[in-house]
Design a protein around this motif. Structure first.
Motif, PDB file in Angstrom:
ATOM      1  N   THR A  29       0.708  -0.947   0.207  1.00 39.13           N
ATOM      2  CA  THR A  29       0.157   0.132   0.055  1.00 39.13           C
ATOM      3  C   THR A  29       0.984   1.307   0.047  1.00 39.13           C
ATOM      4  O   THR A  29       0.441   2.347  -0.686  1.00 39.13           O
ATOM      5  N   GLY A  30       1.896   1.350   0.651  1.00 38.62           N
ATOM      6  CA  GLY A  30       2.895   2.435   0.637  1.00 38.62           C
ATOM      7  C   GLY A  30       3.616   2.510  -0.633  1.00 38.62           C
ATOM      8  O   GLY A  30       3.984   3.672  -0.631  1.00 38.62           O
ATOM      9  N   TYR A  32       1.995   2.269  -3.545  1.00 38.21           N
ATOM     10  CA  TYR A  32       1.014   2.349  -4.641  1.00 38.21           C
ATOM     11  C   TYR A  32       1.375   3.717  -5.019  1.00 38.21           C
ATOM     12  O   TYR A  32       0.897   4.351  -6.121  1.00 38.21           O
ATOM     13  N   ASP A  33       1.730   4.858  -4.303  1.00 34.40           N
ATOM     14  CA  ASP A  33       1.718   6.305  -4.561  1.00 34.40           C
ATOM     15  C   ASP A  33       3.083   6.283  -5.271  1.00 34.40           C
ATOM     16  O   ASP A  33       3.334   7.639  -6.092  1.00 34.40           O
ATOM     17  N   LEU A  34       4.182   5.451  -5.484  1.00 36.90           N
ATOM     18  CA  LEU A  34       5.446   5.437  -6.153  1.00 36.90           C
ATOM     19  C   LEU A  34       5.448   4.636  -7.381  1.00 36.90           C
ATOM     20  O   LEU A  34       6.462   5.278  -8.165  1.00 36.90           O
ATOM     21  N   GLY A  94      -5.456  -3.618  -3.351  1.00 35.97           N
ATOM     22  CA  GLY A  94      -5.792  -2.128  -3.644  1.00 35.97           C
ATOM     23  C   GLY A  94      -7.076  -2.118  -3.802  1.00 35.97           C
ATOM     24  O   GLY A  94      -7.726  -0.737  -3.470  1.00 35.97           O
ATOM     25  N   GLY A 150      -6.073   4.802   1.657  1.00 37.38           N
ATOM     26  CA  GLY A 150      -4.501   4.537   1.289  1.00 37.38           C
ATOM     27  C   GLY A 150      -4.173   3.594  -0.116  1.00 37.38           C
ATOM     28  O   GLY A 150      -3.349   4.041  -0.755  1.00 37.38           O
ATOM     29  N   GLU A 152      -6.207   4.047  -2.762  1.00 40.55           N
ATOM     30  CA  GLU A 152      -6.966   4.893  -4.004  1.00 40.55           C
ATOM     31  C   GLU A 152      -6.028   4.965  -5.171  1.00 40.55           C
ATOM     32  O   GLU A 152      -6.249   5.087  -6.276  1.00 40.55           O
ATOM     33  N   ALA A 153      -4.637   5.143  -4.828  1.00 39.24           N
ATOM     34  CA  ALA A 153      -3.792   5.458  -5.907  1.00 39.24           C
ATOM     35  C   ALA A 153      -3.632   4.238  -6.790  1.00 39.24           C
ATOM     36  O   ALA A 153      -3.004   4.234  -8.098  1.00 39.24           O
ATOM     37  N   ARG A 155      -6.116   2.716  -7.988  1.00 43.01           N
ATOM     38  CA  ARG A 155      -7.412   2.787  -8.914  1.00 43.01           C
ATOM     39  C   ARG A 155      -8.259   1.609  -8.965  1.00 43.01           C
ATOM     40  O   ARG A 155      -8.686   1.408 -10.169  1.00 43.01           O
ATOM     41  N   PHE A 272      -1.911   3.569   7.587  1.00 47.28           N
ATOM     42  CA  PHE A 272      -3.014   4.246   6.511  1.00 47.28           C
ATOM     43  C   PHE A 272      -4.686   4.286   7.055  1.00 47.28           C
ATOM     44  O   PHE A 272      -5.373   4.698   6.155  1.00 47.28           O
TER      45      PHE A 272
END
Length: 315
Positions: A29-30, A32-34, A94, A150, A152-153, A155, A272
């Motif tokens: 999860t951490g 997913y933004d990267l 996700g 957390g 949502e990135a 999708r 998160f």
């Protein structure tokens, strides 16, 4: 005293393995933004495979030798299950959140029981059916009573998360059935390595066909996250679990390792804010309790069968 200390170490290793596996969801999860979720599984397995290969070169060259059947069954067949698991589980995390994904994954023992009945002709007892229903109720409560904050990135919606969770459970179940045949013949570590090699190749091919080739980690933070994911859930967790299996029986080791979804849920809450309702926590406890009870009863049955067989042998 030595035997008692050995069993304590076995339980601690199993708990450590479960707790380490429980970091998979939060670490993913951490990330997913990267980077894309579909690339995380590829790099996780690739890094773990390279580490195993280095260990094999240094300490066990036999790790790289296997007959044609081993490469086809474990490398290709097991690798296909690894590829399916890695991609599907990222969708599960996700879409359904960490706790929901872990709960869905823990339907694997239920699937194993059903497939074992069909493929291996093992009995599907009333106890197994009751425990299966308990686990399924627990999964439903956990998935509907949780959040995927957390995530949502990625999708991904809840439907994709449920589908990914069930597919990851199916692949895990099929891998378990394959392992019952392959592990006694090739050894656990070699099976793990052959699966990983096949998995890396097949994930890469699948993502190319899908039009989403594995993306290079874009930053040092992404590399650190992937290295932590591989070092923990691929390498350390398996080494700890193998260490547990050397010291205690398979059933209690598996029971201790069911701490995994609880650790994942707590970490997801702390990191998160992926909260579970009261019914969600009840569902997670039903999943863990049902799976743990199944492992305990299976272990007890094997012990009683072994004692009965021993008692029936001529002196």
């Amino acid at each position: 005293m030595t035997s008692s200390r050995n069993r304590v170490m076995g339980y601690l290793c199993a708990l450590g393995a479960g707790a380490t596996w429980g970091t998979t969801g939060p670490l993913s999860t951490g990330l997913y933004d990267l980077m894309p979720a579909t690339s995380i599984g590829f790099w996780r397995v690739l890094i773990g495979t390279v580490a195993l290969a280095i260990w094999g070169v240094l300490f066990r060259r036999s790790l790289f030798t296997a007959d044609r059947k081993g490469w086809l069954l474990v490398g290709l067949g097991g690798g296909a299950m690894v590829a399916l698991f890695e991609i599907a589980y990222q969708f599960a995390i996700g879409g359904a959140g960490v706790a929901g994904a872990a709960a869905l994954l823990y339907t694997a023992p239920v699937i194993v029981a059903v497939l074992a009945r069909i493929i291996l002709k093992e009995a599907l007892t009333s106890t197994r059916i009751i425990l299966a229903v308990t686990v399924m109720i627990g999964v439903a409560l956990t998935v509907t009573g949780g959040s995927n904050a957390g995530a949502e990135a990625a999708r991904m919606g809840l439907t994709a998360g449920i589908a990914g969770g069930l597919l990851s459970a199916l692949s895990y179940a099929l891998t378990s059935l394959m392992g019952r045949y392959a592990a006694p013949r090739y050894g656990v570590v070699k099976v793990l390595f052959l699966e990983a090699v096949g998995g890396v190749i097949l994930i890469w091919i699948a993502l190319l066909i899908w039009g989403r080739p594995p993306a290079l980690p874009p930053s040092g933070a992404a590399w650190r996250g992937l290295l932590g994911l591989a070092a923990g859930s691929v390498i350390a967790a398996n080494l700890l679990f193998f260490g547990a299996m050397k010291r205690i029986e398979a059933a209690p080791a598996s029971v201790a390792a069911t701490i995994e979804p609880v650790v994942g849920a707590v970490l997801a809450l702390l990191l998160f804010s992926q909260r579970l309702t009261t019914l969600g926590w009840l569902g997670l406890l039903l999943v863990v309790g049902g799976v743990a009870a199944g492992y305990l009863l299976e272990g007890l049955k094997k012990q009683l069968d072994a004692e009965s067989e021993e008692a029936g042998r001529p002196v």
